[in-house]
Design an enzyme around this catalytic site. Structure first.
Site, PDB file in Angstrom:
ATOM      1  N   ALA A 129       0.863  -1.193   0.000  1.00 45.65           N
ATOM      2  CA  ALA A 129       0.000   0.000   0.000  1.00 45.65           C
ATOM      3  C   ALA A 129       0.891   1.231   0.000  1.00 45.65           C
ATOM      4  O   ALA A 129       1.935   1.253   0.663  1.00 45.65           O
ATOM      5  CB  ALA A 129      -0.914  -0.001   1.214  1.00 45.65           C
ATOM      6  N   ALA A 131       0.308   5.400   0.445  1.00 49.71           N
ATOM      7  CA  ALA A 131      -0.624   6.499   0.702  1.00 49.71           C
ATOM      8  C   ALA A 131       0.134   7.825   0.665  1.00 49.71           C
ATOM      9  O   ALA A 131       1.312   7.882   0.312  1.00 49.71           O
ATOM     10  CB  ALA A 131      -1.316   6.294   2.050  1.00 49.71           C
ATOM     11  N   SER A 132      -0.543   8.902   1.047  1.00 51.95           N
ATOM     12  CA  SER A 132       0.050  10.232   0.941  1.00 51.95           C
ATOM     13  C   SER A 132       1.148  10.466   1.966  1.00 51.95           C
ATOM     14  O   SER A 132       2.091  11.216   1.714  1.00 51.95           O
ATOM     15  CB  SER A 132      -1.036  11.300   1.107  1.00 51.95           C
ATOM     16  OG  SER A 132      -1.674  11.159   2.369  1.00 51.95           O
ATOM     17  N   ALA A 134       2.706   7.719   3.937  1.00 51.69           N
ATOM     18  CA  ALA A 134       3.640   6.603   4.099  1.00 51.69           C
ATOM     19  C   ALA A 134       3.248   5.465   3.180  1.00 51.69           C
ATOM     20  O   ALA A 134       2.182   5.485   2.560  1.00 51.69           O
ATOM     21  CB  ALA A 134       3.645   6.133   5.557  1.00 51.69           C
ATOM     22  N   GLN A 135       4.121   4.453   3.106  1.00 59.86           N
ATOM     23  CA  GLN A 135       3.778   3.224   2.402  1.00 59.86           C
ATOM     24  C   GLN A 135       4.128   2.034   3.290  1.00 59.86           C
ATOM     25  O   GLN A 135       4.913   2.145   4.236  1.00 59.86           O
ATOM     26  CB  GLN A 135       4.466   3.136   1.057  1.00 59.86           C
ATOM     27  CG  GLN A 135       5.973   3.034   1.064  1.00 59.86           C
ATOM     28  CD  GLN A 135       6.552   3.106  -0.354  1.00 59.86           C
ATOM     29  OE1 GLN A 135       6.017   3.794  -1.234  1.00 59.86           O
ATOM     30  NE2 GLN A 135       7.662   2.415  -0.588  1.00 59.86           N
ATOM     31  N   VAL A 136       3.527   0.877   2.977  1.00 57.82           N
ATOM     32  CA  VAL A 136       3.639  -0.293   3.844  1.00 57.82           C
ATOM     33  C   VAL A 136       4.250  -1.452   3.062  1.00 57.82           C
ATOM     34  O   VAL A 136       3.848  -1.738   1.926  1.00 57.82           O
ATOM     35  CB  VAL A 136       2.256  -0.703   4.396  1.00 57.82           C
ATOM     36  CG1 VAL A 136       2.367  -1.960   5.258  1.00 57.82           C
ATOM     37  CG2 VAL A 136       1.643   0.444   5.199  1.00 57.82           C
ATOM     38  N   LYS A 150       5.617   0.150   8.149  1.00 53.77           N
ATOM     39  CA  LYS A 150       5.149   1.422   7.585  1.00 53.77           C
ATOM     40  C   LYS A 150       6.325   2.393   7.551  1.00 53.77           C
ATOM     41  O   LYS A 150       6.998   2.604   8.573  1.00 53.77           O
ATOM     42  CB  LYS A 150       4.014   1.982   8.437  1.00 53.77           C
ATOM     43  CG  LYS A 150       3.312   3.186   7.853  1.00 53.77           C
ATOM     44  CD  LYS A 150       2.066   3.510   8.688  1.00 53.77           C
ATOM     45  CE  LYS A 150       1.220   4.590   8.044  1.00 53.77           C
ATOM     46  NZ  LYS A 150      -0.031   4.829   8.822  1.00 53.77           N
ATOM     47  N   ASP A 285     -10.502   6.976  11.150  1.00 55.81           N
ATOM     48  CA  ASP A 285     -10.333   6.727   9.712  1.00 55.81           C
ATOM     49  C   ASP A 285     -10.645   5.263   9.394  1.00 55.81           C
ATOM     50  O   ASP A 285      -9.859   4.581   8.744  1.00 55.81           O
ATOM     51  CB  ASP A 285      -8.892   7.078   9.312  1.00 55.81           C
ATOM     52  CG  ASP A 285      -8.742   7.312   7.811  1.00 55.81           C
ATOM     53  OD1 ASP A 285      -9.758   7.617   7.157  1.00 55.81           O
ATOM     54  OD2 ASP A 285      -7.610   7.200   7.302  1.00 55.81           O
TER      55      ASP A 285
END
Length: 515
Positions: A129, A131-132, A134-136, A150, A285
């Site tokens: 994944a 995202a704006s 971080a990434q995983v 993360k 969220d």
């Protein structure tokens, strides 16, 4: 001057992107950048497909991390954006292209002074994944634990800081030049947004939030929080237990797995209610990318970067407000708004009662599964302009969370109202916190607190008296004369005040024993 020039340049860049997506209406409506918006229209080719909110969402996604987060925050503000635009922004997906693995290796070396290979037996280079913020990546630790790692996006702190300065600059201009918009607290709203994203910039805060929520749900098998690997967690890296499950928007997959969608929604409703009313600490969220269904039909949550808190008094206000709406006691709904300070004291309670009825009655005339408590609260906040209500930034995150949670429930079980499923919890909470027994407990607690302070108050009084009589405190002659004249009356009042707490204790104990 330098700040103004810098922000004007950035504002023009933003206006060009908004113009390209035919989404300039936010800038045009606040009356701050109309000239810039007009110029951006002249030099930009426009894409006019979709509703205004959908076009705005596309533009914010193109503008990057700060504006994706801003769009998500604006989805909680139907009072600013209108209900349709706010709803479209709530669908804004927090996804960006991944950054290179070489950057991941660099961040690890900077954070731990060790290469990835010293900490992990294996580490998947392609993220699962992005995202704006971080990434995983999936990985396996050197001791054989399967984990999710993360990693904060490089340079994101600087991008957020630059755009926050612009947001503050615009908010300050709005407050200075648009008196009608001051009640919406633009500067305070930006500050609340800054607090939220600042917490996301340090993954240790997210790890702490996950650990706190895990403690809150300890022993509850229906809602699970992955464990944190603190030895492999730092400011820009967070390592947690790897979990698996079905995203909560995949109803057909849940059914194919032999699970009951209604039971899943009931668990989601109970978990959300416990977060807000029991703990005062909630996941803000819980969209389908962050909430999964495991093989037993229980919920697994991830991504604790955006969290919210609700203090005890606000929980009581919200509980009484909810009870007032559910029972049709709109007068009490109005009174709570005045007691909480949400509506100015010079406004009419009767008129606000009428407004509350006008909002609720059309909603409660629908079948139960069509009733949206989150939408009801949103419409209630929409009457803010008529009654000059100030914005409550601390409640906006909760409103957003309710909308997201409801969306999850409707996708999983379209014919079920998730709040109705949690009715037993609501009734128990109200009985425990709003009933006569709760009020007695709170009053006794307040009295006991007062009694605990009495020795210190008396001791402090004796010290002050000694200082006065010994000349340690010099008073003006007129003050001394006034004190002498009031001494007898004051002694009488002090005697009553000293005895009153004891009398209350006796009365309350009698009530408790009698019940």
């Amino acid at each position: 001057m330098i700040r103004t020039v810098k922000n004007l340049g950035r504002l023009f860049e933003i206006a060009r992107v908004l113009a390209r997506h035919d989404a300039l209406f936010p800038l045009e409506s606040i009356g701050v950048a109309r000239e810039i918006a007009a110029l951006a229209k002249l030099v930009s080719r426009r894409n006019v497909e979709g509703r205004p909110g959908q076009r705005l969402a596309r533009a914010l996604r193109e503008l990057g991390p700060s504006f994706i987060k801003l769009g998500q925050a604006l989805s909680t503000r139907p009072d600013l954006m209108g209900e349709e635009v706010a709803t479209d922004l709530s669908e804004l997906q927090d996804k960006l292209p991944p950054f290179p693995f070489a950057e991941v290796e660099k961040i690890f070396a900077e954070e731990f002074d060790h290469p990835i290979g010293d900490l992990f037996a294996s580490f998947e280079q392609t993220p699962v994944a992005a995202a704006s913020i971080a990434q995983v990546h999936f990985a396996t630790t050197t001791d054989g634990q399967e984990v999710a790692v993360k990693v904060l996006r490089p340079g994101v702190e600087q991008m957020i800081a630059r755009d926050l300065d612009l947001m503050y600059w615009i908010a300050e201009i709005v407050e200075a030049t648009q008196p009608s918009l001051r009640r919406l607290k633009p500067v305070e709203s930006v500050r609340a947004f800054e607090d939220s994203v600042t917490m996301e910039m340090d993954l240790r805060f997210e790890a702490a939030a996950a650990a706190e929520m895990a403690d809150n749900f300890a022993g509850d098998t229906t809602f699970y929080v992955p464990a944190i690997d603190w030895q492999r967690t730092s400011k820009r890296i967070m390592t947690s237990q790897r979990v698996a499950g079905i995203p909560t928007d995949e109803r057909d997959t849940v059914i194919a797995a032999g699970l009951d969608p209604t039971a899943v929604v009931a668990k989601a409703a109970n978990a959300f209610f416990n977060m807000v009313f029991r703990d005062g600490f909630f996941h803000a969220d819980m969209h389908p990318g962050n909430l999964f269904v495991d093989a037993e039909g229980n919920l697994v949550a991830v991504d604790f970067g955006i969290m919210g808190r609700v203090d005890v008094q606000t929980r009581r206000y919200l509980g009484e407000m909810l009870l007032g709406f559910l029972t049709g006691n709109y007068r009490r709904v109005a009174e709570i708004h005045f007691e909480a300070g949400y509506v100015p004291a010079d406004k009419s309670v009767d008129a606000f009662t009428q407004a509350a009825r006008s909002i609720a009655e059309p909603i409660f005339g629908k079948p139960m599964q069509e009733i949206s408590i989150a939408r009801l609260l949103g419409q209630l906040f929409a009457v803010t302009e008529t009654f000059e209500m100030e914005a409550q930034p601390q409640l906006l995150l909760l409103q957003k969370s309710m909308l997201v949670a409801e969306g999850v429930g409707r996708r999983m079980a379209p014919d079920i109202n998730m709040w109705e499923l949690s009715q037993p919890l609501i009734e128990d909470w109200m009985r425990s916190n709003l009933g006569p027994e709760a009020r007695i407990r709170q009053t006794v607690g307040g009295v006991v607190g007062t009694l605990e302070k009495l020795p210190k108050i008396i001791d402090d009084g004796e010290k002050i008296a000694a200082m006065i009589t010994s000349g340690g405190v010099r008073l003006h002659p007129e003050t001394l004369a006034a004190l002498a004249g009031q001494r007898v009356a004051r002694r009488s009042r002090m005697t009553v005040l000293m005895l009153l707490p004891w009398a209350l204790v006796v009365i309350l104990l009698g009530l408790l024993i009698g019940n």
